[in-house]
Design a protein around this motif. Structure first.
Motif, PDB file in Angstrom:
ATOM      1  N   MET A   1     -22.737   6.994   0.756  1.00 14.83           N
ATOM      2  CA  MET A   1     -22.414   5.584   0.519  1.00 14.83           C
ATOM      3  C   MET A   1     -21.910   5.432  -0.920  1.00 14.83           C
ATOM      4  SD  MET A   1     -24.854   2.179   0.845  1.00 14.83           S
ATOM      5  CE  MET A   1     -25.427   2.644   2.474  1.00 14.83           C
ATOM      6  N   ASN A   2     -20.836   4.673  -1.118  1.00 12.51           N
ATOM      7  CA  ASN A   2     -20.259   4.450  -2.439  1.00 12.51           C
ATOM      8  C   ASN A   2     -21.296   3.921  -3.416  1.00 12.51           C
ATOM      9  OD1 ASN A   2     -18.891   2.317  -4.349  1.00 12.51           O
ATOM     10  ND2 ASN A   2     -17.344   3.873  -3.887  1.00 12.51           N
ATOM     11  N   ILE A   3     -21.300   4.480  -4.650  1.00 14.35           N
ATOM     12  CA  ILE A   3     -22.320   4.110  -5.627  1.00 14.35           C
ATOM     13  C   ILE A   3     -22.275   2.620  -5.977  1.00 14.35           C
ATOM     14  CG2 ILE A   3     -20.817   4.830  -7.535  1.00 14.35           C
ATOM     15  CD1 ILE A   3     -24.670   4.773  -7.435  1.00 14.35           C
ATOM     16  N   LYS A   4     -21.068   2.072  -6.100  1.00 10.69           N
ATOM     17  CA  LYS A   4     -20.958   0.651  -6.433  1.00 10.69           C
ATOM     18  C   LYS A   4     -21.550  -0.211  -5.317  1.00 10.69           C
ATOM     19  CE  LYS A   4     -16.828   1.025  -9.345  1.00 10.69           C
ATOM     20  NZ  LYS A   4     -15.427   0.575  -9.531  1.00 10.69           N
ATOM     21  N   PHE A   5     -21.286   0.173  -4.075  1.00 12.51           N
ATOM     22  CA  PHE A   5     -21.804  -0.608  -2.953  1.00 12.51           C
ATOM     23  C   PHE A   5     -23.328  -0.558  -2.918  1.00 12.51           C
ATOM     24  CE2 PHE A   5     -22.978  -1.028   1.613  1.00 12.51           C
ATOM     25  CZ  PHE A   5     -22.535  -2.330   1.797  1.00 12.51           C
ATOM     26  N   ARG A   6     -23.892   0.592  -3.228  1.00 13.20           N
ATOM     27  CA  ARG A   6     -25.358   0.717  -3.245  1.00 13.20           C
ATOM     28  C   ARG A   6     -25.968  -0.150  -4.338  1.00 13.20           C
ATOM     29  NH1 ARG A   6     -25.816   7.104  -3.491  1.00 13.20           N
ATOM     30  NH2 ARG A   6     -28.075   6.783  -3.297  1.00 13.20           N
ATOM     31  N   LEU A   7     -25.313  -0.186  -5.478  1.00 15.79           N
ATOM     32  CA  LEU A   7     -25.804  -1.034  -6.573  1.00 15.79           C
ATOM     33  C   LEU A   7     -25.611  -2.510  -6.250  1.00 15.79           C
ATOM     34  CD1 LEU A   7     -24.580   0.988  -9.692  1.00 15.79           C
ATOM     35  CD2 LEU A   7     -26.877   0.921  -8.696  1.00 15.79           C
ATOM     36  N   ALA A 120     -26.658   5.178 -13.305  1.00 19.45           N
ATOM     37  CA  ALA A 120     -25.834   5.644 -12.192  1.00 19.45           C
ATOM     38  C   ALA A 120     -24.348   5.541 -12.512  1.00 19.45           C
ATOM     39  CB  ALA A 120     -26.157   4.835 -10.933  1.00 19.45           C
ATOM     40  N   LEU A 121     -23.948   4.449 -13.143  1.00 17.20           N
ATOM     41  CA  LEU A 121     -22.540   4.263 -13.479  1.00 17.20           C
ATOM     42  C   LEU A 121     -22.080   5.261 -14.536  1.00 17.20           C
ATOM     43  CD1 LEU A 121     -22.359   0.353 -13.553  1.00 17.20           C
ATOM     44  CD2 LEU A 121     -21.377   1.867 -11.828  1.00 17.20           C
ATOM     45  N   LYS A 122     -22.918   5.484 -15.537  1.00 21.70           N
ATOM     46  CA  LYS A 122     -22.554   6.444 -16.583  1.00 21.70           C
ATOM     47  C   LYS A 122     -22.441   7.853 -16.024  1.00 21.70           C
ATOM     48  CE  LYS A 122     -24.194   4.185 -20.786  1.00 21.70           C
ATOM     49  NZ  LYS A 122     -25.072   4.298 -21.972  1.00 21.70           N
ATOM     50  N   ARG A 123     -23.308   8.197 -15.093  1.00 18.77           N
ATOM     51  CA  ARG A 123     -23.266   9.538 -14.514  1.00 18.77           C
ATOM     52  C   ARG A 123     -21.954   9.768 -13.769  1.00 18.77           C
ATOM     53  NH1 ARG A 123     -27.637   9.261 -11.891  1.00 18.77           N
ATOM     54  NH2 ARG A 123     -28.982  10.076 -13.509  1.00 18.77           N
ATOM     55  N   GLU A 124     -21.376   8.677 -13.254  1.00 17.75           N
ATOM     56  CA  GLU A 124     -20.099   8.779 -12.548  1.00 17.75           C
ATOM     57  C   GLU A 124     -18.911   8.518 -13.479  1.00 17.75           C
ATOM     58  OE1 GLU A 124     -19.709   9.604  -9.318  1.00 17.75           O
ATOM     59  OE2 GLU A 124     -21.886   9.921  -9.166  1.00 17.75           O
ATOM     60  N   ASP A 127     -16.895   2.844 -16.455  1.00 20.10           N
ATOM     61  CA  ASP A 127     -17.004   1.930 -17.589  1.00 20.10           C
ATOM     62  C   ASP A 127     -18.035   0.839 -17.269  1.00 20.10           C
ATOM     63  OD1 ASP A 127     -16.710  -0.039 -19.529  1.00 20.10           O
ATOM     64  OD2 ASP A 127     -14.534   0.151 -19.637  1.00 20.10           O
ATOM     65  N   VAL A 128     -19.165   0.867 -17.956  1.00 19.90           N
ATOM     66  CA  VAL A 128     -20.262  -0.059 -17.655  1.00 19.90           C
ATOM     67  C   VAL A 128     -19.889  -1.504 -17.956  1.00 19.90           C
ATOM     68  CG1 VAL A 128     -22.625  -0.695 -18.237  1.00 19.90           C
ATOM     69  CG2 VAL A 128     -22.027   1.700 -18.005  1.00 19.90           C
ATOM     70  N   VAL A 129     -19.305  -1.751 -19.129  1.00 19.21           N
ATOM     71  CA  VAL A 129     -18.968  -3.123 -19.521  1.00 19.21           C
ATOM     72  C   VAL A 129     -17.950  -3.738 -18.557  1.00 19.21           C
ATOM     73  CG1 VAL A 129     -17.871  -4.534 -21.317  1.00 19.21           C
ATOM     74  CG2 VAL A 129     -19.534  -2.791 -21.943  1.00 19.21           C
ATOM     75  N   LYS A 130     -17.028  -2.932 -18.078  1.00 15.87           N
ATOM     76  CA  LYS A 130     -15.994  -3.425 -17.168  1.00 15.87           C
ATOM     77  C   LYS A 130     -16.511  -3.565 -15.740  1.00 15.87           C
ATOM     78  CE  LYS A 130     -11.391  -2.315 -15.377  1.00 15.87           C
ATOM     79  NZ  LYS A 130     -10.280  -1.322 -15.402  1.00 15.87           N
ATOM     80  N   GLU A 131     -17.282  -2.604 -15.282  1.00 11.58           N
ATOM     81  CA  GLU A 131     -17.647  -2.548 -13.867  1.00 11.58           C
ATOM     82  C   GLU A 131     -18.996  -3.167 -13.522  1.00 11.58           C
ATOM     83  OE1 GLU A 131     -15.573  -1.707 -11.663  1.00 11.58           O
ATOM     84  OE2 GLU A 131     -14.020  -0.821 -12.932  1.00 11.58           O
ATOM     85  N   TYR A 132     -19.940  -3.232 -14.500  1.00 11.68           N
ATOM     86  CA  TYR A 132     -21.253  -3.761 -14.151  1.00 11.68           C
ATOM     87  C   TYR A 132     -21.248  -5.266 -13.851  1.00 11.68           C
ATOM     88  CZ  TYR A 132     -26.133  -5.157 -14.321  1.00 11.68           C
ATOM     89  OH  TYR A 132     -27.344  -5.706 -14.017  1.00 11.68           O
ATOM     90  N   PRO A 133     -20.574  -6.106 -14.663  1.00 10.79           N
ATOM     91  CA  PRO A 133     -20.596  -7.545 -14.335  1.00 10.79           C
ATOM     92  C   PRO A 133     -20.143  -7.877 -12.920  1.00 10.79           C
ATOM     93  CG  PRO A 133     -19.835  -7.241 -16.581  1.00 10.79           C
ATOM     94  CD  PRO A 133     -19.936  -5.864 -15.970  1.00 10.79           C
ATOM     95  N   PRO A 134     -19.047  -7.285 -12.389  1.00 13.87           N
ATOM     96  CA  PRO A 134     -18.689  -7.588 -10.992  1.00 13.87           C
ATOM     97  C   PRO A 134     -19.756  -7.134  -9.993  1.00 13.87           C
ATOM     98  CG  PRO A 134     -16.808  -6.660 -12.156  1.00 13.87           C
ATOM     99  CD  PRO A 134     -17.996  -6.490 -13.059  1.00 13.87           C
ATOM    100  N   ILE A 135     -20.484  -6.066 -10.321  1.00  8.41           N
ATOM    101  CA  ILE A 135     -21.585  -5.628  -9.457  1.00  8.41           C
ATOM    102  C   ILE A 135     -22.735  -6.620  -9.542  1.00  8.41           C
ATOM    103  CG2 ILE A 135     -23.380  -3.861  -9.166  1.00  8.41           C
ATOM    104  CD1 ILE A 135     -21.274  -1.792 -10.049  1.00  8.41           C
ATOM    105  N   ARG A 136     -23.021  -7.074 -10.760  1.00  8.52           N
ATOM    106  CA  ARG A 136     -24.123  -8.006 -10.992  1.00  8.52           C
ATOM    107  C   ARG A 136     -23.880  -9.364 -10.323  1.00  8.52           C
ATOM    108  NH1 ARG A 136     -26.783 -11.655 -11.373  1.00  8.52           N
ATOM    109  NH2 ARG A 136     -28.389 -12.239 -12.891  1.00  8.52           N
ATOM    110  N   ILE A 137     -22.613  -9.695 -10.082  1.00 10.53           N
ATOM    111  CA  ILE A 137     -22.288 -10.948  -9.393  1.00 10.53           C
ATOM    112  C   ILE A 137     -23.041 -11.053  -8.071  1.00 10.53           C
ATOM    113  CG2 ILE A 137     -20.453 -12.006  -7.981  1.00 10.53           C
ATOM    114  CD1 ILE A 137     -18.537 -11.517 -10.222  1.00 10.53           C
ATOM    115  N   TYR A 138     -23.216  -9.917  -7.406  1.00 13.31           N
ATOM    116  CA  TYR A 138     -23.855  -9.948  -6.097  1.00 13.31           C
ATOM    117  C   TYR A 138     -25.349 -10.254  -6.191  1.00 13.31           C
ATOM    118  CZ  TYR A 138     -19.492  -8.476  -4.065  1.00 13.31           C
ATOM    119  OH  TYR A 138     -18.182  -8.448  -3.652  1.00 13.31           O
TER     120      TYR A 138
END
Length: 419
Positions: A1-7, A120-124, A127-138
């Motif tokens: 399962m895609n890491i972003k989807f799991r988060l 998890a994001l850093k291991r992959e 970019d945490v600052v760019k990608e985490y906020p859209p994940i956190r929206i959920y």
């Protein structure tokens, strides 16, 4: 399962649990149990009490002894058990202790979820600052979904809200064990000092002036957040006693009206990478403080009929007030510390916001409302309550720029962009 989807799933369930009861427990308390306002203030202080020590403690454990995702799962499973037992409580004193136990399990999951996501994001190499906020929206979408679920099932004043939260907490607890591994990163050294042995290294951040002031204002803004969580939904429910408002949409579905705040969050979260890079944490925090002034001020003059637009606008402003501090603050902490104390530092931030801030906000607001804003017929002077809260936020906003002398430099921007 895609890491972003799991988060995304993790964040959705994380805040669904909270949203199922956080804003509606006041209605359950006053309309179902008919217990006192002073006792309610004590109930809401439980999240502050637990967050004073639990996020920092679990952060130390995750940094040194056990995978963060496993600890995260254990906390949610235990939280599910306490939420399920809440409706069985028949007196306010016992309710206090049971919900305190639930908060002891839940509050550290807020910082642990951030630790798991960043790791998890850093291991992959994402970019945490760019990608985490859209994940956190959920997470915000999960909070909204919970409010709508509770409201549409008419569970706002019933015990069902706790059963709903319990079921999702159990599901998340089990799901957590499938998340990417986040092992302890603390490296043992020959340092046998008391601080090192107890894992209190992150507390050394208080020695740095910018962190000391940052954490102090985290506490003050944490109190502001607690005020809106504790009294926003109750404020709307009280209008039901006024005949002119009893058939308005805001009175029929107050949780849905309050969920506009979370809809707003989803928009402002997307702006965080831009504003943080452009202006830096100092001005992002200042914008948040001014937004709290507007949040409370609009509530002071709003009503469910002709003044509904002010209540709706207040809910929209909330997105800026919450996101521009809480999420940007966690990203700021992440850019300023090493990975070996990542979980501890995030726990420390959570301790100041949802620990000391929530505790003092709950206790003092409950006392002041009972003392100065409760009328002889036990109704509340909401106009005065919200204006006093707005004044509090304004004082913080005026003082902050003069004491937090931190300049956003290209070096910090570079660090943020390459986190």
């Amino acid at each position: 399962m895609n890491i972003k989807f799991r988060l995304i799933l993790m964040n959705f369930m994380q805040f669904f649990i909270w949203g199922a009861w956080l804003l509606t427990i006041g209605a359950y308390w006053f309309q179902n149990k008919h217990w006192s306002g002073a006792q309610f203030g004590a109930i809401f202080s439980t999240m502050g009490i637990s967050a004073i020590f639990m996020p920092a403690l679990t952060g130390i454990i995750a940094d040194r002894y056990i995978n963060a995702e496993r600890l995260y799962g254990i906390m949610h499973i235990l939280g599910a058990l306490t939420l399920f037992s809440l409706p069985m409580v028949t007196n306010p004193s016992a309710f206090f202790w049971v919900i305190l136990l639930n908060m002891i399990f839940y509050m550290p999951t807020l910082s642990l979820s951030i630790t798991v996501a960043y790791s998890a994001l850093k291991r992959e190499n994402i970019d945490v600052v760019k990608e985490y906020p859209p994940i956190r929206i959920y997470g915000t979408i999960g909070f909204i979904a919970a409010l709508w679920t509770v409201s549409l099932t008419h569970s706002e004043t019933t015990a069902n809200q706790f059963y709903i939260a319990s079921a999702v907490a159990l599901l998340l607890g089990l799901f957590a064990f499938t998340l990417p591994k986040c092992p302890p990163l603390f490296k043992k050294t020959g340092d046998k000092s008391f601080v090192n042995m107890l894992g209190l290294n992150a507390f050394a951040l208080f020695r740095t002036p910018r962190f000391a002031i940052f954490f102090a204002f985290s506490l003050l803004l944490g109190a502001a957040l607690q005020l809106t969580n504790a009294y926003g939904d109750t404020f709307l429910h009280d209008f039901a006693a006024i005949p002119a408002y009893k058939d308005t949409i805001a009175i029929k579905y107050p949780a849905i009206i309050m969920s506009i705040s979370q809809v707003s969050e989803t928009l402002f979260i997307l702006a965080i990478p831009f504003v943080l890079r452009k202006f830096g944490i100092k001005y992002v925090m200042l914008i948040s403080m001014l937004a709290w002034v507007l949040r409370f001020g609009l509530f002071a003059f709003g009503d469910p009929a002709g003044g509904l637009w002010m209540i709706v606008l207040s809910c929209i402003v909330y997105g800026m007030a919450f996101d521009f501090f809480n999420i940007s603050g966690s990203l700021f902490v992440e850019t300023q510390i090493g990975p070996e104390i990542r979980a501890s530092a995030q726990g420390l931030f959570m301790m100041m916001v949802n620990g000391f801030g929530a505790f003092f906000g709950s206790i003092l607001s409950g006392f002041l409302i009972d003392k100065f804003f409760t009328l002889p017929d036990q109704s509340k002077n909401w106009h005065g309550i919200w204006l006093s809260f707005a004044g509090y936020a304004l004082v913080i906003a005026v003082i902050f720029p003069f004491v937090f002398r931190y300049k956003h430099t290209p070096a910090l921007q570079h660090a943020i962009e390459h986190i």
